[in-house]
Design an enzyme around this catalytic site. Structure first.
Site, short mmCIF file in Angstrom:
data_model
loop_
_atom_site.label_atom_id
_atom_site.label_comp_id
_atom_site.label_asym_id
_atom_site.label_seq_id
_atom_site.Cartn_x
_atom_site.Cartn_y
_atom_site.Cartn_z
N GLU A 1 0.81 -1.21 0.00
CA GLU A 1 0.00 0.00 0.00
C GLU A 1 0.85 1.27 0.00
OE1 GLU A 1 -3.30 0.49 -0.38
OE2 GLU A 1 -2.86 2.63 -0.26
N THR B 1 -6.20 2.46 -5.06
CA THR B 1 -5.93 1.03 -4.89
C THR B 1 -6.69 0.21 -5.93
OG1 THR B 1 -5.48 1.10 -2.53
CG2 THR B 1 -6.30 -0.97 -3.39
N HIS C 1 -1.07 3.38 4.85
CA HIS C 1 -2.06 4.18 4.12
C HIS C 1 -2.15 5.55 4.77
CE1 HIS C 1 -5.92 5.56 2.54
NE2 HIS C 1 -5.90 4.57 1.68
N ASP D 1 1.05 0.36 -5.16
CA ASP D 1 -0.16 0.66 -5.94
C ASP D 1 -0.20 2.07 -6.49
OD1 ASP D 1 -0.56 1.58 -3.32
OD2 ASP D 1 -2.71 1.15 -3.32
N HIS D 2 0.34 3.04 -5.72
CA HIS D 2 0.28 4.44 -6.16
C HIS D 2 1.11 5.28 -5.20
CE1 HIS D 2 -2.52 4.84 -2.82
NE2 HIS D 2 -3.24 3.86 -3.35
C1 GP9 Z 1 -9.03 0.11 1.41
C2 GP9 Z 1 -7.72 0.22 0.77
C3 GP9 Z 1 -7.36 1.65 0.49
O1 GP9 Z 1 -9.60 -1.14 1.50
O2 GP9 Z 1 -7.51 -0.65 -0.24
O3 GP9 Z 1 -7.61 2.10 -0.77
P1 GP9 Z 1 -7.01 3.48 -1.32
O4 GP9 Z 1 -7.53 4.57 -0.43
O5 GP9 Z 1 -5.51 3.41 -1.26
O6 GP9 Z 1 -7.49 3.57 -2.70
MN MN Z 2 -3.95 2.30 -2.08
#
Ligand code: GP9
Ligand code: MN
Length: 694
Positions: free
Chosen positions: A247, A296, A413, A473-474
């Site tokens: 993440e 995500t 996150h 992911d980003h």
């Molecule tokens: C939530 C998680 C976060 O389940 O995958 O998503 P994001 O905010 O990074 O898109």
């Molecule tokens: Mn994410």
């Protein structure tokens, strides 16, 4: 009328305040400043003038205040959304927001600034003034002619505004370059209405799409297809796939050491770094995320479909429950007999995963309901990574092999709140931005969680038989914060540029194949859309009949042209970001490219636009429902049941008897859960202290 103009003036002030303080619209000339200053006027007058038609005094005042409040709310929502996404809210985002709302509360609060009171303080003043009779209602009705004159004036101002905008930026409305442009030239209200119209049109697109539309897509895909690399095709055939979703991890965290206040360096992700440098890992250092507002979930779309997310909102929430896909779990399930599962310690409805995964062909989805989640071991996005991986293995060991699995970690996150329990202790960075400060500590926690999981995989024997793919992911730190990050990266915030922003969109991508020794760090330029053909070729799967928009990163035919979702792009030598071309070697803008270079840039831009528009055609038109040449049977979501998974898996084990290939069965029908070792940050600290004491 006095009250009308007072509200109009107040709203104009708020709008200008937002333009100056919160939005970064890239104003380049005095004419653009002028347009920016006048663009709130027309819609404000027009909307408020609705109240002038109301005959009864009290009702008229109330109507006007309500309109005023709604406009303020729209403006303010955009302000706070922009702080995180550097983008404006679309109608689709609004419609999808219910799906992601659970758990967003705390983040939203973190996005508040003290000066946000300014957006709302006037309501308190106005209400107080009314109740203390400082403002009295004027009972003389506004004449209908007057009301009409104001509305007409508003329309005229809007025409003038639009004329100036089109003069400065031709084709503004037909090409809609970006949402920034629309806001910069026409204002928030006009943008929102315009977006609403476009959204409506989009829903028509799906209804009108036909099998013929698939032909154009198909010929693009054929032409764009990159052949597998012979040396690597099938080297991981039949192995389990274990995706580990890191993440918000950006590439700059790789090998990064954070200095504490005494100048001592702390490696942020020692374990992931060891994988990155391992001979058994095919690592990439020019791999970019390509997500937009779906974050995500967009990354998941890209990795598992080799299609982009949408230009607005999230594909998962808008189309995930409707469209036909050819996703990795489905392909591997139907053609290679894989079992598939997603593990994620958040509620299953977040990003509409519970519906989308079925259409991706996922056999199992272990969401928060499968984990022991409590206040101590979780936060607003779900279960923390260490207990998440630890509690996952009771299910993992029951999957029939080969399996395709995805573990979505989440502790790293935003808002990167530091751990205050026994997980606390990794140093915080020391910048003026809280979000940046906590980022390294949560990334370090993720690293430990991944290491513990690897240890288990080795202990249980799953490791040898698996390909483990790790990816970021980003971005974790958004562009609006990057200047504060500059110093930590050995740069200065005053000379920070959009080129630096573009460079920071690199994320890790590592394919770890135990037993291989010819890995290494590959410098090929690529993006998340390229991951699926890359992986499938390693697994020995021919992708030439699938509709995939990426190119195998190991292929000689790979073009190394990386599209960002908004149409910007990167090549090994140049970066095109926010309408400016940069030289990658110097990081400097190229203002007067040679004709030859300009021609190249135009060609790249056209290719990028094509790739993105083909993706949108497929998604918005739901075109894969018309495509039969993949040989895949269409997924029927109603046959999937994400409840009672453990029972389902045990039944399968039982039916297969000695043919069962789950880790549990292979371990002589004994659980492997006890092999899992987990420790807190403090326990690890104590261990190292003891070691160095001896
Ligand atoms: C939530 C998680 C976060 O389940 O995958 O998503 P994001 O905010 O990074 O898109
Ligand atoms: Mn994410």
């Amino acid at each position: 009328m006095g009250f009308f103009f007072l509200l109009a003036l107040l709203f104009w002030l708020k709008n200008i305040f937002a333009y100056m303080v919160d939005f970064h619209l890239g104003i380049e000339s005095s004419i653009q400043y002028f347009i920016l200053f006048i663009n709130p006027i027309a819609t404000t007058l027009l909307l408020l003038s609705i109240a002038l038609y109301v005959r009864r005094t009290k009702a008229a005042y109330i109507t006007m205040l309500v309109i005023y409040f709604l406009m303020t709310l729209l403006l303010f929502s955009n302000v706070s959304y922009y702080r995180e996404f550097t983008d404006f809210i679309t109608i689709n985002t609004m419609l999808g927001v219910g799906k992601v709302a659970s758990g967003l509360g705390e983040s939203a609060i973190r996005l508040f600034r003290p000066y946000d009171v300014l957006y709302f303080i006037d309501f308190i003043v106005l209400i107080a003034a009314f109740s203390m009779k400082k403002i009295k209602m004027d009972t003389r009705p506004v004449r209908a002619r007057m009301a009409f004159a104001i509305s007409t004036l508003a329309v005229m101002v809007f025409s003038a505004n639009l004329f100036l905008a089109e003069a400065d930026r031709p084709e503004l409305l037909t090409r809609t370059f970006s949402r920034d442009y629309l806001v910069k030239y026409l204002g928030i209200n006009a943008f929102t209405v315009y977006d609403g119209v476009q959204t409506y049109q989009a829903s028509q697109v799906r209804a009108e799409a036909s099998p013929n539309d698939m032909n154009e897509v198909e010929s693009y895909v054929k032409e764009h297809y990159a052949e597998p690399n012979d040396d690597l095709f099938g080297i991981a055939k039949g192995k389990n796939v274990i995706y580990i979703h890191l993440e918000s991890v950006q590439q700059f965290l790789i090998d990064y050491k954070l200095k504490d206040e005494d100048g001592v360096e702390h490696e942020v992700m020692p374990f992931i770094n060891s994988l990155y440098h391992s001979d058994s890992t095919f690592s990439f250092d020019n791999f970019f995320h390509q997500v937009k507002a779906g974050k995500t979930s967009d990354a998941e779309t890209l990795f598992e479909n080799s299609l982009f997310g949408l230009n607005q909102g999230a594909l998962f929430t808008q189309l995930g429950g409707k469209n036909t896909f050819e996703a990795a779990p489905d392909i591997l399930g139907q053609t290679q007999g894989y079992t598939s599962a997603v593990f994620h310690g958040n509620t299953g409805t977040f990003w509409n995963r519970n519906e989308t995964y079925k259409r991706f062909g996922y056999d199992y989805f272990f969401d928060a309901s499968y984990y022991d989640v409590n206040d101590e071991n979780s936060f607003q996005y779900g279960l923390h990574d260490k207990p998440f991986f630890e509690q996952s293995v009771q299910y993992l060991e029951r999957l029939q092999q080969p399996f395709y699995s995805k573990f979505i970690a989440v502790s790293n996150h935003y808002p990167y709140s530091e751990f205050t329990n026994e997980e606390g202790g990794f140093p915080l960075a020391n910048t003026s931005d809280q979000t940046i400060n906590g980022y390294f500590a949560t990334a370090n926690y993720l690293d430990k969680a991944v290491e513990e999981f690897f240890n288990y995989l080795k202990e249980s024997g799953l490791y040898e038989n698996s390909v483990i793919v790790l990816y970021g992911d980003h971005y974790g730190i958004s562009n609006s914060r990057n200047r504060n990050l500059a110093e930590l990266l050995g740069k200065t915030s005053s000379t920070w540029t959009n080129f630096d922003n573009a460079s920071l969109q690199r994320v890790p991508y590592m394919i770890h194949i135990p037993g291989q020794s010819n890995g290494g760090i590959n410098h090929t330029y690529g993006g998340q859309v390229d991951a699926l053909p890359t992986l499938l070729h390693l697994l020995g799967v021919d992708t030439s009949n699938y509709i995939q928009l990426g190119q195998d990163l190991f292929s000689d035919q790979n073009e190394q042209l990386v599209a960002f979702r908004d149409g910007d792009f990167v090549t090994p030598d140049y970066t095109y970001y926010s309408s400016t071309l940069y030289d990658n070697r110097t990081g400097m803008p190229i203002n007067d490219p040679s004709d030859e270079l300009q021609a190249k840039v135009d060609e790249w831009k056209a290719k990028v636009d094509k790739q993105l528009s083909v993706s949108d055609q497929i998604n918005n038109g739901d075109l894969l429902r018309f495509y039969a040449k993949s040989g895949l049977e269409e997924v029927d979501p109603s046959t999937y049941n994400y409840k009672d998974a453990l029972q389902q898996m045990m039944d399968i084990e039982k039916n297969l008897g000695s043919d069962s290939t789950s880790a549990f069965s292979q371990n002589g029908n004994q659980s492997t859960v006890d092999l899992y070792q987990t420790k807190t940050f403090q326990e690890y600290q104590q261990m190292t202290e003891q070691d160095s004491g001896e």
